[in-house]
Each structure stands twice: as C-alpha cells, then as structure tokens.
Design a protein around this motif. Structure first.
Motif, PDB file in Angstrom:
ATOM      1  N   GLU A 378       0.846  -1.181   0.000  1.00  0.00           N
ATOM      2  CA  GLU A 378       0.000   0.000   0.000  1.00  0.00           C
ATOM      3  C   GLU A 378       0.889   1.241   0.000  1.00  0.00           C
ATOM      4  OE1 GLU A 378      -3.228   0.110  -0.255  1.00  0.00           O
ATOM      5  OE2 GLU A 378      -3.663  -2.026   0.011  1.00  0.00           O
ATOM      6  N   ALA A 379       0.516   2.221  -0.801  1.00  0.00           N
ATOM      7  CA  ALA A 379       1.218   3.501  -0.766  1.00  0.00           C
ATOM      8  C   ALA A 379       0.932   4.169   0.577  1.00  0.00           C
ATOM      9  CB  ALA A 379       0.759   4.392  -1.918  1.00  0.00           C
ATOM     10  N   ASP A 380       1.973   4.584   1.275  1.00  0.00           N
ATOM     11  CA  ASP A 380       1.809   5.046   2.645  1.00  0.00           C
ATOM     12  C   ASP A 380       2.823   6.158   2.924  1.00  0.00           C
ATOM     13  OD1 ASP A 380       0.762   5.112   5.158  1.00  0.00           O
ATOM     14  OD2 ASP A 380       1.679   3.239   5.845  1.00  0.00           O
ATOM     15  N   TRP A 381       2.337   7.300   3.388  1.00  0.00           N
ATOM     16  CA  TRP A 381       3.235   8.436   3.648  1.00  0.00           C
ATOM     17  C   TRP A 381       4.151   8.146   4.836  1.00  0.00           C
ATOM     18  CZ3 TRP A 381       3.857  12.532   0.538  1.00  0.00           C
ATOM     19  CH2 TRP A 381       2.857  12.821  -0.390  1.00  0.00           C
ATOM     20  N   LEU A 382       5.393   8.539   4.695  1.00  0.00           N
ATOM     21  CA  LEU A 382       6.358   8.469   5.790  1.00  0.00           C
ATOM     22  C   LEU A 382       7.258   9.696   5.703  1.00  0.00           C
ATOM     23  CD1 LEU A 382       7.812   7.130   8.148  1.00  0.00           C
ATOM     24  CD2 LEU A 382       9.162   5.807   6.506  1.00  0.00           C
ATOM     25  N   ASN A 383       7.167  10.553   6.711  1.00  0.00           N
ATOM     26  CA  ASN A 383       8.001  11.760   6.761  1.00  0.00           C
ATOM     27  C   ASN A 383       7.905  12.577   5.474  1.00  0.00           C
ATOM     28  OD1 ASN A 383       8.891  11.243   9.367  1.00  0.00           O
ATOM     29  ND2 ASN A 383      10.676  10.095   8.670  1.00  0.00           N
ATOM     30  N   ASN A 384       6.707  12.732   4.984  1.00  0.00           N
ATOM     31  CA  ASN A 384       6.437  13.525   3.786  1.00  0.00           C
ATOM     32  C   ASN A 384       7.037  12.898   2.530  1.00  0.00           C
ATOM     33  OD1 ASN A 384       5.026  15.709   2.743  1.00  0.00           O
ATOM     34  ND2 ASN A 384       6.761  17.101   2.822  1.00  0.00           N
ATOM     35  N   THR A 385       7.220  11.585   2.550  1.00  0.00           N
ATOM     36  CA  THR A 385       7.649  10.848   1.357  1.00  0.00           C
ATOM     37  C   THR A 385       6.614   9.759   1.077  1.00  0.00           C
ATOM     38  OG1 THR A 385       8.916   9.050   2.412  1.00  0.00           O
ATOM     39  CG2 THR A 385      10.030  11.182   2.133  1.00  0.00           C
ATOM     40  N   LEU A 386       6.482   9.382  -0.197  1.00  0.00           N
ATOM     41  CA  LEU A 386       5.484   8.386  -0.577  1.00  0.00           C
ATOM     42  C   LEU A 386       6.005   7.520  -1.712  1.00  0.00           C
ATOM     43  CD1 LEU A 386       2.449   7.478  -0.158  1.00  0.00           C
ATOM     44  CD2 LEU A 386       1.945   8.924  -2.146  1.00  0.00           C
ATOM     45  N   CYS A 387       5.988   6.213  -1.506  1.00  0.00           N
ATOM     46  CA  CYS A 387       6.320   5.265  -2.570  1.00  0.00           C
ATOM     47  C   CYS A 387       5.022   4.848  -3.255  1.00  0.00           C
ATOM     48  CB  CYS A 387       7.027   4.037  -2.001  1.00  0.00           C
ATOM     49  SG  CYS A 387       7.391   2.785  -3.261  1.00  0.00           S
ATOM     50  N   VAL A 388       4.938   5.099  -4.568  1.00  0.00           N
ATOM     51  CA  VAL A 388       3.714   4.787  -5.317  1.00  0.00           C
ATOM     52  C   VAL A 388       3.881   3.548  -6.188  1.00  0.00           C
ATOM     53  CG1 VAL A 388       2.721   7.101  -5.306  1.00  0.00           C
ATOM     54  CG2 VAL A 388       4.409   6.502  -7.059  1.00  0.00           C
ATOM     55  N   LEU A 434      -1.463  -0.215  11.630  1.00  0.00           N
ATOM     56  CA  LEU A 434      -0.711   1.020  11.797  1.00  0.00           C
ATOM     57  C   LEU A 434      -0.059   1.420  10.483  1.00  0.00           C
ATOM     58  CD1 LEU A 434       1.092   0.540  15.234  1.00  0.00           C
ATOM     59  CD2 LEU A 434      -1.127   1.555  14.759  1.00  0.00           C
ATOM     60  N   SER A 435       0.015   2.711  10.244  1.00  0.00           N
ATOM     61  CA  SER A 435       0.696   3.204   9.053  1.00  0.00           C
ATOM     62  C   SER A 435       2.195   3.206   9.282  1.00  0.00           C
ATOM     63  CB  SER A 435       0.225   4.633   8.738  1.00  0.00           C
ATOM     64  OG  SER A 435       0.708   5.538   9.720  1.00  0.00           O
ATOM     65  N   ALA A 436       2.938   3.346   8.195  1.00  0.00           N
ATOM     66  CA  ALA A 436       4.398   3.432   8.309  1.00  0.00           C
ATOM     67  C   ALA A 436       4.798   4.618   9.167  1.00  0.00           C
ATOM     68  CB  ALA A 436       5.020   3.537   6.915  1.00  0.00           C
ATOM     69  N   GLN A 437       4.064   5.727   9.028  1.00  0.00           N
ATOM     70  CA  GLN A 437       4.381   6.913   9.823  1.00  0.00           C
ATOM     71  C   GLN A 437       4.142   6.666  11.305  1.00  0.00           C
ATOM     72  OE1 GLN A 437       5.610  10.071   8.435  1.00  0.00           O
ATOM     73  NE2 GLN A 437       6.212   9.970  10.576  1.00  0.00           N
ATOM     74  N   GLN A 438       3.053   5.981  11.646  1.00  0.00           N
ATOM     75  CA  GLN A 438       2.765   5.708  13.051  1.00  0.00           C
ATOM     76  C   GLN A 438       3.795   4.777  13.658  1.00  0.00           C
ATOM     77  OE1 GLN A 438      -1.216   4.334  12.468  1.00  0.00           O
ATOM     78  NE2 GLN A 438      -2.149   6.331  12.861  1.00  0.00           N
ATOM     79  N   VAL A 439       4.222   3.804  12.906  1.00  0.00           N
ATOM     80  CA  VAL A 439       5.277   2.919  13.396  1.00  0.00           C
ATOM     81  C   VAL A 439       6.553   3.712  13.644  1.00  0.00           C
ATOM     82  CG1 VAL A 439       6.740   0.953  12.818  1.00  0.00           C
ATOM     83  CG2 VAL A 439       4.300   0.899  12.272  1.00  0.00           C
TER      84      VAL A 439
END
Length: 854
Positions: A378-388, A434-439
C-alpha cells in the motif's frame, strides 16, 4: 558574447595576479556571491597581502562557500587558482554539495598583469611571481575537464568587456510548474492497467487518428501526469507503455524520470554488455518486433530523461528511488545514482537482493518526495515521502498520487505477470493496522525539540522558542505529559481586557469591545466564562479509529488533558466513563456522519475548578481565608468592645470591619468554584471549540458555527455536557454593546466569573497583524480570588491598574499561531514530530515569565 553557467554552481575565476578577476567579478556577480581570497586574508589577519595567513584564509573561505552551497546559492571564488592542487579542494567542495564546478579563465598577457600590479603599491612582489602563475595556468588549461570542471570558459582580453553571463536553470528545476499533477508508479510493461488508470484519472487515451503507431492523450483541464520510471521489463507490453508515455511527454501532457530498468535497457540497446535479468529478456523479446527507428527513439527518449524534478516552488520532488533533501535540485553523478537506485549498505539479503538504507525514515526535508522503485503493498506516507510502486506487475495494483490533493487512485492488476523475489513491503505491522508513519513515530527524536527553534506558522510567520524555555518544556513533557500520540494541540493563554478606569472595576467588557472596534472588527461573540479549568478532549469513534488515526493500540478511545498536556483525570476509570459519555453523545447526535469523521478534538472547560485545582484551593485560597477569618474575627470583636466603651477607635473598627467583609466575599467567591466530585454525575464539560475532525482543522468557521455545532451535541447529554451561553454583539450598534455589558453584569452579579469576547471569525488580522483570538473580562468578585480579598481598596486598585499586558498579549498570539499550525499539520496527516514541534512550542512558551494573575 553570452556565456551560459548553471544557476547553481561553484564558479572559479582563474588567472594570475593582476588579471582583473576582482573587477570582472564585481561586474558580473552580486557582491554577496563573490568570495575573495584577498578579502579573507584581511578578515583573518587584517592584511589582505599576508601570505602567512593564506592557510587560515582559505579554510575560512571554504567554510563560507560550503554554507552558501548547502543553501543552494551560486558561489564565485576569486583567487588565482592557477595550480591543480589549489583547485582540487574546491572541486571536491562542489562535489560534496552536488553542484557543478565552472572554470572561468582570464587569459590576460603578462605585460598587462605586471602593469596593473605596479599601479598597486600593496602588490610588492617580483615580476617572476606573475610569470610563474601564467606558466602554471597555461600548463593546466587542457586538464581542467579531467579535474572535474563541467563548464570551462577561457576568455581573452579582447572579449572580456563584451561578456554577459546567462544563468541557466538546471534541467531538474520545474519549480514554476505548480500542477495539479498525477504521479504514476512503476508500470513495468502493464499497458492495459496504465490505460485503465489514466482513464480513472480523467485522461482520454485514443490511438492516433492518422493510423500510425502511437497515442493521442487528452489530459483533464490543467493536469499533467508524471511517471516515476521503470516503465519497462517484466510486463506483457513494454513497447506499448513506452509509446504511450513517449507520446504524452512529447505532447507536453506528461513528465517522466528514468528508472534503473530504463537505463539498463538503453545500455543494452546501445550494444553494451549488460546482464539480461530482472525482466530485461521480456522487453528485448517484445522490442524485436519493433522497427529500428523505434529502438532509436526509445534510446533517445531514455537518454534525455532528467534524474529528478523539483516542482511547485520546491514543494514537490519526483525521483525514481527517492532523494535526500541535500540532493534535491542538484546536479551530479551521485545525485543521479541515488535517484535511480537509492542507497544500499553493500550487503545482500536472504533473497540475494541489495539491502537498502531506509532514507525516508531519516528524511526531514520540506518538499514532499514521491518515488517508486521498491514495491509496497500500500502507498503510505512516511516523513512527507510516498512510494507509489504498489507492485502492479506482481499482481498488486497500479497507483497514482493526485497532487496537491494527496489523493491516491489505483486500479488492480489484471493478473500477476511476474513473481517477486522479495515479499512486497508495506504498512502491515505486528500492532495491526498502523501506518508506516505511526510505526516510525512510536519513538520520537529528542533532537526535533531541544535547543533554540524557529517554527514557521501560517498565521504568524516565525515563532521563536528559546533554548531555556525548550529545556523546561522537555522536562514537563517527558515526566508528566500524556501519551504523545494523543497530544495534537495545546490551547493558548488568554489575555485580559485593558485595565478599566470605571470606579471599583479592574476589568470591564467596554475595553474588550473598544479593542476590537478600533481594529475594524464588526461583530464579536461574547461567551460565558465557566467556573472550571481549560480542557482538551480527543475522542475516537471506536478502537479502529483510534488505531488508524492516532496509532494507539491500547484500546483507549481518547483522552482528556490540561493546558500543559497532563492527564486531567487521575482516576482512569472515571476518565474512561467520561470519554464514553462524550463519544455516545457524538454518536447519538449524528456528529460522525455530519462531519464525515471518526474522531474529534474539542476545546472547552471542565468543571468544577476544584476537580483539577484542589491542592491550589486547599493550600492557597482556603488557607488565606481561614487564617484571615480567624484573625479578623477576634480583632473586630475587640474593636467593637472598645467602641462600646467609648474609646475613639471608630475609624479603625470600620476599616477592620471592611477587611472582614472583604474576606467573607473572598471565601464566598472561591467556594462557588468548588463542589465534591464523587462520580461522573458531579462533572460538567462545556465545549466551545470543535478544533478538528478527519482532514479538517475548523479554523475557517466562525465562533457561532462552533457554538451551535457543539450545542447540538450537548443536547443529547445535558447532564454531563453544558452548552456555553453566548451573545453576538455588533460593535457599531451602541444598544447591542450596552446589552452585552448588561449581560456581563448579570453574569457577574450572580457569582459568575465573567465572559470571553472573541471576534466573530476564528482568526482575524487588524492594522498591525494578527488580533487577539480572545479577551477575557472577569467579574469583580472573581478577581478577588486572584488579587486578594482587599484588591478593591482604592489604593490597591490604583496600584493594580498599572499592570502591563504587552507580554501576555504577545505570548497569547504566539501560542495561538502555534496551536493552529499544529492542528492544521495533524489534519494534513503530517508526521507527529511536525505536530509536536508546535505543541512543544506552546508548552515551552508557557515557561516565559509572565504575571500569573493576568
């Protein structure tokens, strides 16, 4: 004669002493862009010609040059630089900051240089110095490109006067393009899915009308597609994908950055010896059926792709494998390498694939970085970055990010065309959901909050948090604060009205009305000030919402906390019951459906005041009342007896009698704020701000909207929830203003604390900037608690009227700006550290020395 230099580069002016480098630099560059070796000799030694100071001068010059290059500023070095060893550290400096080194050589005859030096008395060296410098320069001219200079300009005297530099934007600089964009993940030859995704995004894709191979694509009005690379390999129709993307790029309806698979394909088509693996064989087989001219077009297309793009004034970066902040908008081999492959450790994992550094986990840049390369579930935001890259070719889906909407759009793969060696990554964690950001946010970094910080806010530009205040806040937050995952907002302090001149009053609403009227505010909202403590309530609809939005996996449905981030209820069972009642009221009132949310953040007052301030009441207010009563009762009794005996102490008796009455009023005033709390039935909560819901911080709504929205919730559970009484006052209507004053008098006459006056809109600007978000006007008897039993004595009142409000009001504005900024960041889904930068700032400002009675 126009010479082109990159807009971001390190320019070396090369030439012997007397060549005119400094004059040339002044003519073509800004004074701040030019770093002169002579100037830095002067800075470190007070003598610009001191050869003994050369080492220190160049160390200082390189330090300043490094700071400029780190900030993305063109920098010019004015030094002789005639020897390769003198140029080498400067070329290395350019490489360190991923900028292009430029050599501008002033090839001036020796005679001219000697003549110029003779005219300068500070140049006391022999003619052999210039001669040697010229010889060294000429010997090394042919090797400048081998030294690393990407641009070399050798200028003869006859052209020096006619030179004009043109600063060329780097190819990756698309800051002038603001979108909107549709950023599409790795396609890998899946043309069917690409056409389906483009159609879902609103693009009309048709075969060319003239029947030739290719496509005509009509994008939605104003939108442009951006492909993150890896168009080829593994999938069923690499040529079709290439044709579609190439035609879109040629038509101006798309941009594309290269992926590592494109680069490998290009090298193979050029006849290079590459290992045919990772799906390249399928692409080569499919391309065999295409004519040679298509092969050439593919090679030319890939060769012309730029490593990455910086768009929307630097707010967006697109690169195949992502890009660190220090590399964005730069041009070097290392930048291109990182953009294509990311960063690896040099090790391989159990699948035989390179182990990659998680650069996104350390990312702190301001630009949003959108990339692909490593497929995820799943595309998931992490620190204002996103892998699509969501693994379309492996049977996943093809995903696009709509920017600036930050909306994800996907289509499923028709089938799995290849098998992934490594299982797809993604946001699946042992905590579940949990999202990547929450982890990542489960462990916050102390470096994100300590030391002096300058926080940029929408409402008030920059807010400075001093180091000493940050230290105090760190102590409070680390020892006493609630679970930081819930801590998304702290309310600002509130300033009182200007001191009143009315007899017997220290505060009066007339001054609050006058403040807003003077600033051009047409209407204000007057709210009853409750006899409680400020409380923030964050509540989720269910455990799934708490986990999804806040990353909380403990089963909690929310939290109630104080202005300093501490848990309001010491009894966790009582808190859980309170939050369940609030949640139930929100549910029964249809709140979740009306606001399309599954969580809410409320700001209000929790009553009674004694619930939180029991120790303060017992140790400060009650002790003063008890001691004063005990002492004054005996004194008044003795004085009354003395008067009865005819002694001349009548004035003294009257004065002490008034003291005793003041103490009684003091005790009566604080007792109104106290009642025992045995259960939840003894607690009241009066919400007055609906601060935020899913995706929205409600600062764009006026205060009437807030009050009416929350009143509908309060109606459901009127025992616990109290709708705050309020009045709207038109400041140009004298009758309305008088009615507002009368209402305040009624509130305070029956023992109420007073009222809060706010501009109708949530955030308002006046003549000199942001206005006070709220001004409190407290009643005379409440102020007796704050300033003491005898504060209304004429002498005391006159002294108190000298109080200053400027510090308190400045603090209120800064905390308000930080609070709003933090909420807006949370609503946008920014990392918790970015939200806490604002929350922590409010807590830090609270340690500034301000009269606590204001």
């Amino acid at each position: 004669m126009k010479l082109t230099i990159p807009e971001l580069s390190l320019v070396l002016l090369i030439g012997p002493s007397g060549a005119g480098k400094s004059t040339f630099a002044r003519r073509h560059f800004k004074p701040t862009e030019v770093l002169s070796s002579d100037t830095y000799r002067g800075i470190v030694s007070d003598d610009e010609n001191s050869m003994e100071a050369t080492k220190d001068a160049f160390e200082t010059l390189r330090f300043v040059a490094a700071k400029r290059l780190a900030r993305g500023l063109l920098t010019v070095i004015d030094a002789t630089s005639v020897q390769p060893e003198a140029r080498k550290p400067l070329v290395e400096l350019a490489r360190e900051f991923h900028v292009l080194p430029v050599a501008v050589v002033l090839d001036v005859p020796e005679k001219t240089c000697q003549e110029r030096n003779r005219q300068r008395p500070d140049r006391a060296f022999g003619a052999h110095v210039v001669r040697n410098q010229l010889q060294q320069m000429h010997r090394s001219l042919r090797g400048l490109e081998r030294e690393g200079f990407r641009h070399v300009h050798v200028l003869k005297p006859e052209v020096l006067e006619a030179i004009e530099f043109v600063r060329q934007p780097l190819w990756n600089n698309r800051k002038h393009e603001h979108g909107p964009f549709d950023i599409i993940g790795d396609v890998h030859g899946c043309r069917e899915e690409l056409e389906a995704l483009l159609g879902k995004l609103g693009y009309e894709v048709r075969p060319r009308a003239d029947g030739t191979p290719g496509f005509d694509v009509r994008p939605p009005e104003g939108r442009k597609a951006i492909f993150v690379g890896d168009l080829v390999d593994r999938g069923p129709d690499t040529p079709g994908v290439l044709r579609l993307v190439m035609d879109m790029v040629a038509a101006g309806s798309a941009l594309c950055v290269p992926g590592n698979h494109e680069v490998k394909l290009m090298r193979k088509l050029r006849g290079r010896d590459v290992k045919v693996s990772h799906g390249l064989a399928q692409s080569l087989e499919q391309l065999e059926r295409e004519p040679p001219e298509f092969h050439k077009a593919v090679v030319d297309f890939i060769d012309g792709l730029v490593s990455h793009y910086v768009l929307d004034e630097g707010r967006l970066v697109v690169a195949h494998a992502g890009l660190k902040a220090s590399m964005q908008g730069r041009g070097s081999g290392r930048v291109r390498e990182f953009a294509l492959y990311g960063e690896t450790t040099g090790e391989t994992d159990e699948f035989g694939l390179p182990v990659r550094f998680n650069w996104a986990a350390e990312y702190r840049g301001k630009a949003a970085v959108v990339y692909g390369h490593t497929p995820v579930l799943e595309a998931d935001w992490l620190n204002n970055t996103l892998c699509v890259d969501t693994g379309c070719v492996y049977g996943g889906k093809l995903t696009a990010l709509r920017y600036p909407e930050r909306e994800l759009v996907s289509v499923p793969a028709a089938r799995a065309y290849a098998e992934s060696i490594r299982p797809l990554g993604g946001a699946v964690t042992p905590g579940g959901g949990l999202s990547a950001q929450q982890v990542h946010d489960d462990l916050l970094d102390i470096d994100d909050v300590r030391g002096k910080r300058v926080v940029t806010t929408r409402l008030s530009q920059n807010v400075t948090v001093r180091e000493e205040n940050a230290t105090a806040a760190l102590e409070a937050m680390s020892r006493f604060a609630i679970d930081p995952k819930w801590l998304i907002y702290l309310p600002p302090t509130m300033s009182p009205s200007e001191t009143s001149k009315a007899p017997g009053y220290l505060e009066h609403p007339a001054e609050a009305f006058a403040y807003y009227r003077k600033e051009g505010v047409a209407k204000v909202v007057c709210e009853e000030k409750h006899m409680g403590s400020r409380a923030v309530v964050v509540v989720a609809r269910d455990e799934a919402a708490a986990r999804r939005r806040f990353g909380v996996t403990t089963g909690e449905l929310g939290v109630c906390y104080t202005r300093t981030g501490r848990r309001f209820f010491s009894d966790t069972g009582l808190e859980a019951a309170f939050l369940e009642r609030v949640r139930a009221a929100l549910t029964a009132s249809g709140f979740w459906e009306a606001h399309q949310t599954d969580w809410a953040c409320l700001d209000g007052e929790l009553m009674p005041w004694s619930f939180k301030a029991q120790e303060l009441l017992r140790d400060q207010y009650a002790s003063v009342g008890a001691a004063s009563r005990a002492a004054l009762t005996d004194v008044v009794s003795v004085l009354e007896q003395a008067v009865g005996r005819g002694l001349e102490v009548g004035a003294l008796a009257a004065r002490f009698g008034e003291k005793a009455r003041s103490v009684e009023r003091y005790v009566e005033a604080y007792r109104r704020y106290c009642w025992p709390v045995h259960s939840l039935e003894d607690v009241r909560f009066a919400p007055f701000h609906l601060l935020a819901t899913e995706g929205v911080a409600h600062m764009d709504k006026d205060h009437v909207w807030h009050m009416e929205t929350l009143a509908r919730v309060c109606q459901v559970d009127a025992t616990l929830l109290v709708a705050t009484p309020f009045r709207v006052v038109a400041l140009e209507d004298e009758a309305a203003v008088a009615e507002g004053v009368r209402w305040w008098e009624e509130l305070t006459a029956r023992g109420g604390e007073g009222m809060v006056v706010k501009p109708l809109d949530f955030a308002v600007r006046g003549r000199k900037g942001l206005l006070q978000p709220a001004i409190k006007s407290r009643g005379p008897e409440y102020l007796r608690i704050i300033y003491g039993p005898e504060y209304t004595a004429p002498a005391n009142l006159e002294r108190l009227r000298q109080r200053g409000l400027s510090t308190k009001r400045s603090l209120s504005l800064r905390e308000f700006a930080l609070g709003v900024e933090g909420l807006e960041r949370f609503a946008r889904g920014e990392p918790l550290r970015r939200v806490h930068e604002c929350v922590f700032g409010v807590l830090a400002l609270e340690s500034e020395p301000v009269d606590p009675r204001l």
